[in-house]
Motif scaffolding. Structure first.
Motif, mmCIF file in Angstrom:
data_model
loop_
_atom_site.group_PDB
_atom_site.id
_atom_site.type_symbol
_atom_site.label_atom_id
_atom_site.label_comp_id
_atom_site.label_asym_id
_atom_site.label_seq_id
_atom_site.Cartn_x
_atom_site.Cartn_y
_atom_site.Cartn_z
ATOM 1 N N GLY A 4 -11.966 17.521 -7.069
ATOM 2 C CA GLY A 4 -12.111 19.090 -6.678
ATOM 3 C C GLY A 4 -10.693 19.868 -7.059
ATOM 4 N N MET A 5 -9.674 19.220 -6.598
ATOM 5 C CA MET A 5 -8.386 19.860 -6.900
ATOM 6 C C MET A 5 -7.911 19.893 -8.186
ATOM 7 S SD MET A 5 -7.737 21.152 -3.937
ATOM 8 C CE MET A 5 -6.435 22.290 -4.480
ATOM 9 N N VAL A 6 -8.493 18.787 -9.147
ATOM 10 C CA VAL A 6 -8.166 18.835 -10.436
ATOM 11 C C VAL A 6 -8.908 20.310 -11.147
ATOM 12 C CG1 VAL A 6 -8.377 17.651 -12.684
ATOM 13 C CG2 VAL A 6 -7.964 16.174 -10.565
ATOM 14 N N MET A 7 -10.065 20.210 -10.644
ATOM 15 C CA MET A 7 -10.971 21.442 -11.147
ATOM 16 C C MET A 7 -10.186 22.846 -10.752
ATOM 17 S SD MET A 7 -14.924 20.477 -11.118
ATOM 18 C CE MET A 7 -14.808 19.956 -9.303
ATOM 19 N N VAL A 8 -9.691 22.886 -9.429
ATOM 20 C CA VAL A 8 -8.985 24.142 -9.178
ATOM 21 C C VAL A 8 -7.774 24.403 -9.866
ATOM 22 C CG1 VAL A 8 -7.460 24.928 -7.201
ATOM 23 C CG2 VAL A 8 -9.855 23.779 -6.670
ATOM 24 N N GLU A 9 -6.966 23.189 -10.137
ATOM 25 C CA GLU A 9 -5.869 23.527 -11.209
ATOM 26 C C GLU A 9 -6.154 23.817 -12.464
ATOM 27 O OE1 GLU A 9 -2.117 20.962 -11.308
ATOM 28 O OE2 GLU A 9 -3.429 19.980 -12.569
ATOM 29 N N SER A 10 -7.282 23.525 -13.110
ATOM 30 C CA SER A 10 -7.626 23.666 -14.356
ATOM 31 C C SER A 10 -8.200 25.205 -14.340
ATOM 32 C CB SER A 10 -8.753 22.700 -15.110
ATOM 33 O OG SER A 10 -9.928 22.949 -14.331
ATOM 34 N N VAL B 77 -13.790 31.741 -10.089
ATOM 35 C CA VAL B 77 -13.490 32.143 -8.786
ATOM 36 C C VAL B 77 -14.417 31.378 -8.173
ATOM 37 C CG1 VAL B 77 -13.460 33.631 -7.045
ATOM 38 C CG2 VAL B 77 -12.559 34.168 -9.396
ATOM 39 N N LEU B 78 -15.878 31.450 -8.619
ATOM 40 C CA LEU B 78 -16.785 30.511 -7.543
ATOM 41 C C LEU B 78 -16.692 29.189 -7.509
ATOM 42 C CD1 LEU B 78 -19.965 32.189 -8.971
ATOM 43 C CD2 LEU B 78 -18.933 32.627 -6.680
ATOM 44 N N LEU B 79 -16.141 28.622 -8.734
ATOM 45 C CA LEU B 79 -15.826 27.011 -8.778
ATOM 46 C C LEU B 79 -14.544 26.920 -7.544
ATOM 47 C CD1 LEU B 79 -16.090 24.252 -10.369
ATOM 48 C CD2 LEU B 79 -13.823 25.098 -11.312
ATOM 49 N N VAL B 80 -13.548 27.585 -7.778
ATOM 50 C CA VAL B 80 -12.302 27.394 -6.726
ATOM 51 C C VAL B 80 -12.823 27.669 -5.492
ATOM 52 C CG1 VAL B 80 -10.057 28.422 -6.288
ATOM 53 C CG2 VAL B 80 -10.725 27.940 -8.388
ATOM 54 N N VAL B 81 -13.714 28.621 -5.244
ATOM 55 C CA VAL B 81 -14.034 29.024 -3.662
ATOM 56 C C VAL B 81 -15.015 27.701 -3.155
ATOM 57 C CG1 VAL B 81 -15.592 30.139 -2.482
ATOM 58 C CG2 VAL B 81 -14.021 31.336 -3.695
ATOM 59 N N THR B 82 -15.747 27.337 -4.040
ATOM 60 C CA THR B 82 -16.669 26.121 -3.526
ATOM 61 C C THR B 82 -15.905 24.869 -3.181
ATOM 62 O OG1 THR B 82 -18.540 27.025 -4.784
ATOM 63 C CG2 THR B 82 -18.836 24.520 -4.427
ATOM 64 N N GLU B 83 -14.952 24.525 -4.130
ATOM 65 C CA GLU B 83 -14.098 23.309 -3.947
ATOM 66 C C GLU B 83 -13.207 23.473 -2.937
ATOM 67 O OE1 GLU B 83 -14.507 20.638 -5.396
ATOM 68 O OE2 GLU B 83 -15.985 21.465 -6.772
ATOM 69 N N THR C 90 -6.849 36.041 -6.255
ATOM 70 C CA THR C 90 -6.280 34.733 -5.393
ATOM 71 C C THR C 90 -7.249 34.538 -4.453
ATOM 72 O OG1 THR C 90 -4.376 35.683 -5.794
ATOM 73 C CG2 THR C 90 -4.571 34.384 -3.963
ATOM 74 N N VAL C 91 -7.415 33.403 -4.383
ATOM 75 C CA VAL C 91 -8.355 32.657 -3.339
ATOM 76 C C VAL C 91 -7.496 32.051 -2.140
ATOM 77 C CG1 VAL C 91 -10.366 30.939 -2.760
ATOM 78 C CG2 VAL C 91 -10.278 32.323 -5.004
ATOM 79 N N GLU C 92 -7.767 32.406 -0.873
ATOM 80 C CA GLU C 92 -6.840 31.765 0.098
ATOM 81 C C GLU C 92 -8.018 31.279 1.183
ATOM 82 O OE1 GLU C 92 -3.116 34.796 0.079
ATOM 83 O OE2 GLU C 92 -4.678 34.956 1.666
ATOM 84 N N VAL C 93 -7.830 29.947 1.574
ATOM 85 C CA VAL C 93 -8.486 29.370 2.348
ATOM 86 C C VAL C 93 -7.733 28.656 3.386
ATOM 87 C CG1 VAL C 93 -10.349 27.598 2.806
ATOM 88 C CG2 VAL C 93 -10.409 28.847 0.747
ATOM 89 N N ASP C 94 -7.856 29.371 4.629
ATOM 90 C CA ASP C 94 -7.300 28.750 6.029
ATOM 91 C C ASP C 94 -7.903 27.661 6.560
ATOM 92 O OD1 ASP C 94 -5.375 30.803 5.408
ATOM 93 O OD2 ASP C 94 -6.457 32.192 6.897
ATOM 94 N N ASP C 95 -7.138 26.732 7.256
ATOM 95 C CA ASP C 95 -7.955 25.606 8.230
ATOM 96 C C ASP C 95 -6.813 25.228 9.015
ATOM 97 O OD1 ASP C 95 -6.622 23.124 7.145
ATOM 98 O OD2 ASP C 95 -7.712 23.322 5.330
ATOM 99 N N ALA C 96 -7.333 24.658 10.174
ATOM 100 C CA ALA C 96 -6.404 23.931 11.100
ATOM 101 C C ALA C 96 -5.611 22.710 10.942
ATOM 102 C CB ALA C 96 -7.193 24.004 12.467
#
Length: 132
Positions: free
Chosen positions: A103-109, A45-51, A78-84
């Motif tokens: 980063g998104m490769v790591m998120v996917e894994s 979770v920390l990895l996903v949040v950081t990325e 579930t990690v959710e990140v909003d942006d504009a």
């Protein structure tokens, strides 16, 4: 994707993201919000949040919102990140140089699924991290 207004799965953490965010402090807050989860699950979770938060800081105006939603059955966060920005994350390459972009490769894994929900004022990028 879960909704922050879903009473069945309220956020265990809901924080604004700004240019002044200190990632080590944010990671500490995430760890405190996930007390009782296994060390490996918290690490993922920390990895996903950081990325995902780094993507907001690097590729958008630098402001947004982070939410963590925790389910017991099945055990997942579930990690959710909003942006504009309406620009989608780029998988496997970066506009910031050849040594970036994984980063998104790591998120996917680390997740069982991830995706994007477009909003009238931007987007939400989410990733579901199952217990390991």
């Amino acid at each position: 994707m879960s909704s922050p207004d879903d009473p069945a799965h309220p956020p265990v953490l809901d924080l604004p993201i700004g240019r002044d965010v200190v990632l080590t402090d944010l990671r500490h807050d995430v760890g405190k919000a996930l007390v009782g989860l296994g060390e490996d699950h918290v690490y993922d979770v920390l990895l996903v949040v950081t990325e995902l938060v780094s993507n907001v800081l690097d590729h958008t105006t630098g402001s947004g919102r982070l939410r963590l939603l925790r389910r017991i059955t099945p055990c997942e966060v579930t990690v959710e990140v909003d942006d504009a920005s309406t620009q989608h994350p780029v998988y496997g390459r970066s506009r910031l140089g050849e040594n970036r972009g994984r980063g998104m490769v790591m998120v996917e894994s680390a997740s069982s699924e991830w995706g994007i929900t477009l909003l009238p004022e931007g987007k939400t990028v989410f990733a579901v991290v199952p217990c390991v």
